[in-house]
Design an enzyme around this catalytic site. Structure first.
Site, mmCIF file in Angstrom:
data_model
loop_
_atom_site.group_PDB
_atom_site.id
_atom_site.type_symbol
_atom_site.label_atom_id
_atom_site.label_comp_id
_atom_site.label_asym_id
_atom_site.label_seq_id
_atom_site.Cartn_x
_atom_site.Cartn_y
_atom_site.Cartn_z
ATOM 1 N N ALA A 284 0.861 -1.176 0.000
ATOM 2 C CA ALA A 284 0.000 0.000 0.000
ATOM 3 C C ALA A 284 0.906 1.238 0.000
ATOM 4 O O ALA A 284 2.049 1.180 0.462
ATOM 5 C CB ALA A 284 -0.866 -0.016 1.248
ATOM 6 N N GLY B 9 0.509 -4.964 1.218
ATOM 7 C CA GLY B 9 -0.675 -5.104 0.364
ATOM 8 C C GLY B 9 -0.367 -5.789 -0.959
ATOM 9 O O GLY B 9 -1.268 -6.360 -1.584
ATOM 10 N N GLU C 123 -0.567 -9.315 -0.243
ATOM 11 C CA GLU C 123 -1.978 -9.652 -0.019
ATOM 12 C C GLU C 123 -2.753 -9.807 -1.332
ATOM 13 O O GLU C 123 -3.660 -10.635 -1.431
ATOM 14 C CB GLU C 123 -2.617 -8.594 0.888
ATOM 15 C CG GLU C 123 -2.078 -8.748 2.302
ATOM 16 C CD GLU C 123 -2.453 -7.617 3.233
ATOM 17 O OE1 GLU C 123 -2.094 -6.453 2.925
ATOM 18 O OE2 GLU C 123 -3.098 -7.876 4.255
ATOM 19 N N GLU D 48 4.260 -5.181 7.407
ATOM 20 C CA GLU D 48 3.561 -4.047 8.030
ATOM 21 C C GLU D 48 4.002 -3.772 9.459
ATOM 22 O O GLU D 48 3.962 -2.627 9.926
ATOM 23 C CB GLU D 48 2.042 -4.303 8.014
ATOM 24 C CG GLU D 48 1.404 -4.251 6.644
ATOM 25 C CD GLU D 48 1.362 -5.581 5.911
ATOM 26 O OE1 GLU D 48 2.113 -6.502 6.303
ATOM 27 O OE2 GLU D 48 0.596 -5.694 4.949
HETATM 28 N N1 CAA Z 1 4.556 3.249 -0.686
HETATM 29 C C1 CAA Z 1 4.937 4.397 -1.280
HETATM 30 N N2 CAA Z 1 6.065 4.546 -1.981
HETATM 31 C C2 CAA Z 1 6.867 3.471 -2.092
HETATM 32 C C3 CAA Z 1 6.552 2.238 -1.487
HETATM 33 C C4 CAA Z 1 5.340 2.144 -0.775
HETATM 34 N N3 CAA Z 1 4.903 0.998 -0.224
HETATM 35 N N4 CAA Z 1 7.534 1.376 -1.761
HETATM 36 C C5 CAA Z 1 8.449 2.032 -2.496
HETATM 37 N N5 CAA Z 1 8.031 3.302 -2.701
HETATM 38 C C6 CAA Z 1 8.725 4.356 -3.443
HETATM 39 C C7 CAA Z 1 9.885 4.937 -2.659
HETATM 40 O O1 CAA Z 1 9.425 5.887 -1.719
HETATM 41 C C8 CAA Z 1 10.707 5.538 -3.766
HETATM 42 O O2 CAA Z 1 10.108 6.751 -4.166
HETATM 43 P P1 CAA Z 1 11.037 8.072 -4.412
HETATM 44 O O3 CAA Z 1 11.945 7.664 -5.540
HETATM 45 O O4 CAA Z 1 10.035 9.097 -4.772
HETATM 46 O O5 CAA Z 1 11.779 8.283 -3.149
HETATM 47 C C9 CAA Z 1 10.531 4.552 -4.897
HETATM 48 O O6 CAA Z 1 9.323 3.824 -4.597
HETATM 49 C C10 CAA Z 1 11.656 3.553 -4.984
HETATM 50 O O7 CAA Z 1 11.801 2.936 -3.715
HETATM 51 P P2 CAA Z 1 13.193 2.830 -2.947
HETATM 52 O O8 CAA Z 1 14.073 3.994 -3.279
HETATM 53 O O9 CAA Z 1 12.907 2.584 -1.506
HETATM 54 O O10 CAA Z 1 13.782 1.529 -3.645
HETATM 55 P P3 CAA Z 1 14.766 0.447 -3.011
HETATM 56 O O11 CAA Z 1 15.110 -0.461 -4.126
HETATM 57 O O12 CAA Z 1 15.853 1.073 -2.233
HETATM 58 O O13 CAA Z 1 13.859 -0.367 -1.944
HETATM 59 C C11 CAA Z 1 11.924 -1.549 -1.177
HETATM 60 C C12 CAA Z 1 12.753 -1.079 -2.382
HETATM 61 C C13 CAA Z 1 12.730 -2.547 -0.355
HETATM 62 C C14 CAA Z 1 10.666 -2.226 -1.744
HETATM 63 C C15 CAA Z 1 11.548 -0.334 -0.295
HETATM 64 O O14 CAA Z 1 11.013 0.678 -1.157
HETATM 65 C C16 CAA Z 1 10.502 -0.646 0.720
HETATM 66 O O15 CAA Z 1 10.825 -1.249 1.745
HETATM 67 N N6 CAA Z 1 9.232 -0.221 0.495
HETATM 68 C C17 CAA Z 1 8.167 -0.353 1.446
HETATM 69 C C18 CAA Z 1 7.662 -1.775 1.508
HETATM 70 C C19 CAA Z 1 6.583 -1.929 2.552
HETATM 71 O O16 CAA Z 1 6.798 -1.782 3.730
HETATM 72 N N7 CAA Z 1 5.348 -2.262 2.089
HETATM 73 C C20 CAA Z 1 4.225 -2.459 2.953
HETATM 74 C C21 CAA Z 1 3.363 -1.218 2.997
HETATM 75 S S1 CAA Z 1 2.142 -1.293 4.278
HETATM 76 C C22 CAA Z 1 0.810 -2.096 3.594
HETATM 77 O O17 CAA Z 1 0.871 -2.570 2.488
HETATM 78 C C23 CAA Z 1 -0.384 -2.120 4.460
HETATM 79 C C24 CAA Z 1 -1.471 -3.026 4.077
HETATM 80 O O18 CAA Z 1 -1.502 -4.184 4.403
HETATM 81 C C25 CAA Z 1 -2.604 -2.523 3.333
#
Ligand code: CAA
Length: 256
Positions: A64, A109, A112, A132
């Protein structure tokens, strides 16, 4: 219909739904979730016989959209949760089999959405998890219920409590995905499986999916009762008559 961050492509009877927001690693925001819901409806209305869900670029769905979620009130989060659940439910109840072609990060998500599909294939570089907990929340679009059903309670608790990120081979070992393939073969393998599924008799396929899904809705006894009725309902259908006639006559069946 066209959408900014979602594509729906067709190859014969097989639809491919691609989340196309690569700058955010295909993280799901409101517009993307709404577009996914519309695309699934369109694919069902146009009688897709199988559907592949995948992500553009080298991520599946990184979860998400955290940037959108971070300031939500509890009330807003309730609506946000409902929206994600509605899309996951649309995948789960899609009238034909669905395959998640997990081509990279599938977190939160994203994991999921893959869990709500019927089958999962991962590329070698995929990384999958319900992460999460490290954001101070819990899975919000179904993983607390669907993950243990797939991987067992112990593994699901480890994954959710620790926010574990599994590489593709570990995901296969945990039964979270059915198959791991080379990165450059994922699309072809998913397409081939989708084609095989699309070639099966549609009514029986839909009934099998409904019966399997129904098994998770209640007790074993109610699931078995459901199966008895669903099984009987297929008799007299063209495909049942044809499939059995073809066996007896030692020829290939011609399904409707
Ligand atoms: N939401 C919003 N933006 C995201 C994102 C997310 N879940 N995941 C990645 N992005 C964005 C980053 O912010 C970045 O944007 P900018 O270039 O504008 O800064 C871009 O995508 C590239 O990401 P990274 O620079 O972080 O890339 P990376 O290769 O270094 O890392 C990653 C990749 C390991 C996937 C890391 O981005 C990450 O850990 N992302 C979050 C993953 C996460 O925790 N997801 C769960 C969300 S909570 C959820 O989903 C709740 C639910 O159940 C409904």
């Amino acid at each position: 219909m066209s959408w900014d961050t979602v594509r729906l492509d067709w190859d014969g009877d097989v639809a491919t739904l691609t989340v196309d927001r690569p700058d955010a690693l295909n993280a799901l925001n409101v517009a993307t979730l709404e577009a996914m819901g519309e695309a699934l409806e369109e694919a069902a209305d146009d009688d897709a016989r199988a559907l592949v869900l995948t992500g553009a670029g080298n991520a599946f769905i990184a979860g998400a959209d955290i940037k959108y979620m971070r300031e939500l009130s509890a009330e807003e989060a309730q609506e946000w949760g409902e929206l994600g659940h509605a899309v996951a439910d649309a995948l789960e109840t899609f009238p034909a089999p669905t395959i998640a072609a997990v081509n990279g990060y599938a977190f939160g998500g994203g994991c999921e959405m893959a869990l709500a599909c019927d089958l999962r294939i991962a590329s070698e570089s995929a990384v999958i998890g319900n992460t999460e907990i490290d954001l101070g929340i819990i899975p919000g679009w179904g993983a607390t219920q669907r993950l243990p059903r797939l991987v067992g309670d112990e593994t699901a608790r480890r994954m959710i409590f620790l926010g574990e990120r599994l590489d593709a081979d570990s995901a296969a070992e945990a039964d979270l995905v059915g198959e791991v393939v080379a990165d450059d073969e994922l699309d072809d393998v998913a397409a081939e499986l989708a084609d095989r599924l699309a070639g099966k008799p549609a009514f029986a396929m839909r009934t099998a999916k409904q019966a399997l899904n129904q098994g998770y809705e209640g007790s074993l006894a109610s699931g078995l009762e459901y199966e008895k009725r669903a099984f009987a309902s297929l008799f007299g259908s063209h495909d049942q008559r044809e499939g059995m006639a073809a066996f007896v006559e030692d020829r290939e069946p011609e399904f409707e």
